[in-house]
Design an enzyme around this catalytic site. Structure first.
Site, PDB file in Angstrom:
ATOM      1  N   GLU A  37      41.291  34.207  32.335  1.00 14.38           N
ATOM      2  CA  GLU A  37      42.462  34.355  32.965  1.00 14.38           C
ATOM      3  C   GLU A  37      42.599  33.440  34.272  1.00 14.38           C
ATOM      4  O   GLU A  37      42.495  33.949  35.606  1.00 14.38           O
ATOM      5  CB  GLU A  37      43.683  35.294  32.887  1.00 14.38           C
ATOM      6  CG  GLU A  37      43.509  36.643  31.548  1.00 14.38           C
ATOM      7  CD  GLU A  37      44.397  37.462  31.964  1.00 14.38           C
ATOM      8  OE1 GLU A  37      44.435  38.278  33.435  1.00 14.38           O
ATOM      9  OE2 GLU A  37      43.924  38.123  30.599  1.00 14.38           O
ATOM     10  N   HIS A  48      49.733  36.773  30.340  1.00 15.07           N
ATOM     11  CA  HIS A  48      49.772  38.268  30.948  1.00 15.07           C
ATOM     12  C   HIS A  48      50.910  39.090  32.163  1.00 15.07           C
ATOM     13  O   HIS A  48      50.635  39.405  33.052  1.00 15.07           O
ATOM     14  CB  HIS A  48      48.257  37.632  31.983  1.00 15.07           C
ATOM     15  CG  HIS A  48      47.863  39.729  32.334  1.00 15.07           C
ATOM     16  ND1 HIS A  48      46.404  40.000  32.649  1.00 15.07           N
ATOM     17  CD2 HIS A  48      48.283  40.618  32.209  1.00 15.07           C
ATOM     18  CE1 HIS A  48      46.027  41.125  32.286  1.00 15.07           C
ATOM     19  NE2 HIS A  48      47.048  41.716  32.287  1.00 15.07           N
TER      20      HIS A  48
END
Length: 321
Positions: free
Chosen positions: A264, A283
């Site tokens: 990420e 997220h």
């Protein structure tokens, strides 16, 4: 006066924390990258933060008075639990403060994938009313079977929301509910392979640990129905992304809704970014403005419990053993 060091996600969120802070405590709002942060550790009794604050052995040596690390997040996979164990400092998560948000986000992804919302928006925004062609196959959630993997606080909230949409709900968890609890929630236990074979939508709500890393791989995806949808708002490494890309590309799944990734942010050439049967978010399932209050409320409640000499709530399982 006991001292709380709190690392807020933003100045605005810090203002909420100040309003909720308990009396009789000194509250210091500090960025973990600021020089003042290191200086504050020696006099700190309580730490309230997200897991992006590094807490290795050196952190605990610099904070000899520390009695509790209180996380504002549900996840704790980035926390050095062995360092906390050696320091004999409890680490607690947020007690489900973001459970409603993540559950809602999961349902949003289910709807967005099944109704091809991204495709529809792109066509309308580009002047292609109804896509200038036949409507693609789209599906309702009503009457479908949702399989929840991990029936913790978030999984239970997701089950309640799904039942409101008229879905049948089954679950797999290493901690099975009693029959009475299953009846009250309206869910039924299934073994993992059984759940994967019989669910129209599979939603993942497990923590990331040695047992769950890669738990959904090629073999598990092959068990799912061709029109099934996979939702992941847990942690990226729970799913083998290469296997998922292959299944989606080959039409072995209807689609996927993903809020988390193995890396990420994902690299710009990640094959998932090129697929038209996925909905991707960054997220963001957990953080909403609403649950800042719940996060700080739970955090300060736990701080006060420890200050009174009571055991803290929501101790992470690995440290409870």
């Amino acid at each position: 006066m006991p001292k709380i060091v709190l690392v807020p996600p933003s100045a605005d969120a810090g203002a909420i924390a100040r309003d909720l802070a308990p009396r009789g405590f000194e509250l210091a709002l500090l960025s973990h990258t600021a020089p003042e942060f290191e200086a504050a550790l020696a006099a700190m009794d309580y730490m309230v933060c997200y897991p992006n604050v590094a807490m290795p052995d050196a952190f605990y040596r610099a904070a000899p008075r520390l009695r509790l690390v209180q996380l504002l997040s549900a996840g704790y996979d980035n926390v050095d639990l062995e360092a906390a164990r050696r320091a004999k400092v409890p680490v607690c998560n947020n007690g489900g403060a973001n459970a409603i948000s993540v559950a809602e986000h999961s349902l949003m992804l289910m709807l967005a994938v099944s109704r091809k919302v991204i495709w529809q928006h792109g066509n309308v925004a580009a002047g292609r009313w109804r896509g200038n062609g036949p409507a693609p196959r789209m599906y309702e959630l009503y009457g479908k079977t949702l399989g929840i993997v991990g029936l913790g606080t978030i999984g239970k909230k997701a089950a309640q929301l799904a039942r409101a949409f008229g879905m049948r709900v089954q679950y797999y968890d290493i901690r099975r509910l009693s029959e009475d609890a299953e009846d009250a929630l309206g869910v039924r236990f299934r073994l993992l392979r059984e759940l994967l074979k019989t669910s129209d939508v599979v939603s993942l709500h497990v923590p990331l640990n040695a047992a769950t890393r890669g738990m959904i791989g090629t073999e598990e995806l092959a068990l799912m129905q061709p029109l099934a949808i996979l939702i992941n708002t847990a942690r990226g490494p729970v799913v083998d992304e290469g296997a998922l890309c292959e299944a989606l590309s080959a039409g072995k799944l209807f689609g996927a809704g993903l809020d988390v990734f193995a890396q990420e942010p994902p690299p710009s050439n990640h094959p998932l970014l090129k697929l038209d049967n996925v909905v991707l978010t960054a997220h963001f399932a957990g953080p909403t403005w609403d649950n800042h209050v719940a996060r700080f409320r739970n955090a300060f409640d736990n701080v006060e419990r420890v200050e009174r000499g009571e055991p803290p709530l929501w101790l992470v399982p690995e440290l409870a053993a």
